[in-house]
Design an enzyme around this catalytic site. Sequence first.
Site, mmCIF file in Angstrom:
data_model
loop_
_atom_site.group_PDB
_atom_site.id
_atom_site.type_symbol
_atom_site.label_atom_id
_atom_site.label_comp_id
_atom_site.label_asym_id
_atom_site.label_seq_id
_atom_site.Cartn_x
_atom_site.Cartn_y
_atom_site.Cartn_z
ATOM 1 N N SER A 113 1.947 5.817 -9.113
ATOM 2 C CA SER A 113 2.449 7.116 -9.556
ATOM 3 C C SER A 113 3.828 7.410 -8.993
ATOM 4 O O SER A 113 4.238 6.822 -7.994
ATOM 5 C CB SER A 113 1.526 8.268 -9.139
ATOM 6 N N ASP A 165 -4.738 0.963 3.234
ATOM 7 C CA ASP A 165 -5.788 -0.054 3.236
ATOM 8 C C ASP A 165 -7.088 0.590 3.701
ATOM 9 O O ASP A 165 -7.253 0.893 4.883
ATOM 10 C CB ASP A 165 -5.385 -1.197 4.175
ATOM 11 N N ASP A 191 -11.927 -3.402 4.169
ATOM 12 C CA ASP A 191 -11.825 -4.625 4.966
ATOM 13 C C ASP A 191 -13.024 -5.512 4.650
ATOM 14 O O ASP A 191 -14.136 -5.009 4.427
ATOM 15 C CB ASP A 191 -11.808 -4.312 6.469
#
Length: 776
Positions: A248, A320, A323
């Site tokens: 975006s 992030d 994991d």
Amino acid sequence: MRAVKKIFLTLLVVVFILAIAFTFYLSGLKPTYDGQLQLPNLSSEVKVHFDNHAIPHIYAENTMDAYKALGYVHAQERLFQMELMRRIAPGRLSEMFGKDLLETDKFFKTVGIHRMAKEEAARLKSSNSIEFQLAQSYLDGVNYFIKNGPTPVEFTLLGLDKSEYTIEDIYNVMGYISFSFAQAQKSDPIVTAIAKNLGPEYVADLDLAGHGKTEMIRNYPQNATMEKLSAKADEIMNSLPAPTWIGSNSWVVNPTKSATGAVIFANDPHMGFSQPCVWFEAHVVTPEWERYGYHAALFPFALLLHNRNYAIGLTMFENDDIDFYYNVEPTATIKEEIKIKDADPVTIEVQISEFGPIVSDVIDGLEDKPIAMWWTYLQTEQESMEAIHLLNHAKNMDDVRKGASKIKAPGLNVMYGDKDGNIAWWASAKLHLLGDNVDRNLVLNAKDSTHTNFRWLDFTENPQAENTPWNYVYSTNNQPDSIRGGYYPGYYAPEDRALRITSLLESKEKISVDDYKAFFLDNTSTVSAKIAHEFARQIEPQNELQKEAKELLANWDGSHSRESKAPVIYQKIIYHSLKLAMENKLDSGQFEGWLNTHLMKRTFDPLFHNDSSKWWDDLKTEAKETRKQVFNKAFVVSLEELTAQLGDVKKWKWGNVHTLEHPHPIGKVEMLREYFNVGTFKMDASDAVLNKLSFVRTSTGLYPITSGPSTRRLINFADIENSQSILPTGQSGNPLSDYYDDQAEFYTKGKWRKMMMNKEEIEQKAMGTVIFKSEN
């Protein structure tokens, strides 16, 4: 002879009657834009005026009635989209499309979003909170349409039965959207394989962290195993008959920087193109509040919105939040049944570990190598419904900040501007920190405490900026500046768009509405131009065609207009340079997988400027190849392929290879494609410019667009009633509606339409009005 004529006339009459009947049948499937309809348990009548693009303007005397009417009008336009979206997370696509989607269903059954959705729905219901009451009122409107409205043609074609929607369905859609934001499932396994098989120098040359060379958002707070895992994630996401959420842009200038003397707000969330398009627009007004909002399928609350006081937009944070762990032990086993259209159901066993579901069980060849997926979304109690409700019903900037603080996953940049001149952005996510030396681009070791011990961050520690002294805030999915001396790991976008928007914002003392419109459609990448110029310096042309191509690259300013030749050559050389550098070092299929990762776009710029990178040498030859040799070989191959593909260089136009078609799931059937899909259009822009239109690089030399601006919104608080937007196709998801694709040409040409808020104007220009009265 007279008998034959009689039979013929009889057949004509029958055909005529059948044609009329079929016409009436099709007409009955269209949305209702005028007249009176009933809804159960309304406190008073609700008026819905539909403007000339079928946007509903809902006027109700109280909030509960407003949400009930919203549910009905949303369902009459987008019921099939709702049905599709609610089935992804719980692994129920095979019920619709058959065994071709079985692997996708297995994957999502294993991930377990639906198990979390069940828990969250029960928690919300037991609270009997205002969020629950409004969401249920919205669902009452949806379910009333299911019982009393026409059945969408897709249900008939697929043989689907209609069934009621629940709060659990809303959470399933929320969960899928959250998962589609994540990037680690594609990139972590490949990076791990590169580090293991080639060594840390190769990873270092890719500059995955990107701290040395990138434009950062400034804070102002107040192995084969790995290859299979990545390929599976890629296969799953590409097989979905629904849009993914990609990226975006948003930028907001304060009154000091604005030519209008008030805040100007922009947002264009990038998502996978689909038909119907992602957003359903609705303007809702009651005596207590007003909201012009953009709703995802089955969402009672808008994700993008504005009113006369403030505006909210979203971009992906790109943190992030996934994991992967090896050396995991199962702690529980759950049986899940998958129903399949025209086939017997399949039962799978899902193993759960303390680090999350063991996803390797649904990947062929990895059953004996357990790998678990740790995901923030599944590790924390979600407050999604509460957060979005608060954003929709905020009284001030403090309320919006509080709403932003409740978002756990996916990671979002919440962009803000208001009539009082305030501007802000907040990185909204539940962030956690592992040890300083843990590389979260790699698959982690569950037996190593440095890989498992982490600290949750408080929202006040998240990147954010409020009322900056430089008079603007922006986000293009790029990395935020350091927080408390460190950079938060993520899958941030390369610097192309960030450099461009900051340079444009700082190029003028005052930014006007017309400047904003130009920014939205900007198709220039200075980063791409620099790479092209580096190519040109290294290339040694051997014939006239090569000389012409080199000159085009050397003089290119990075613009991607549909008539341009340079981007056609540039994109070809990018592909072949990467292929020559990487394919000889990666296992089968890994190179194509790398091209599909978010990291690829971030790494090829530093790689192409690194003359000493180890990637340039072909490990399968005795000689040591150089960057110059790779560039020249890629150049020759690229021109040969373009000549074979497009012919004379005069036909090497970007618009001939860069095209947009909006796909509907039913459109995969070739004979139905023209009735359900929208397009095809020749397009400007690329995946590295503000007007971001993304594609996957392949050997074909064709770049069909997969994602881009899902809407463009321009909100001017100096003239709020003339704020403007556009959708990629149309408001309606009903292929029989006149508003199924009425905005498509506007969108491709960069045109706009008004987001109407003036009641008198709305009533005067309404193409129809529905009055809802209580059924009781």
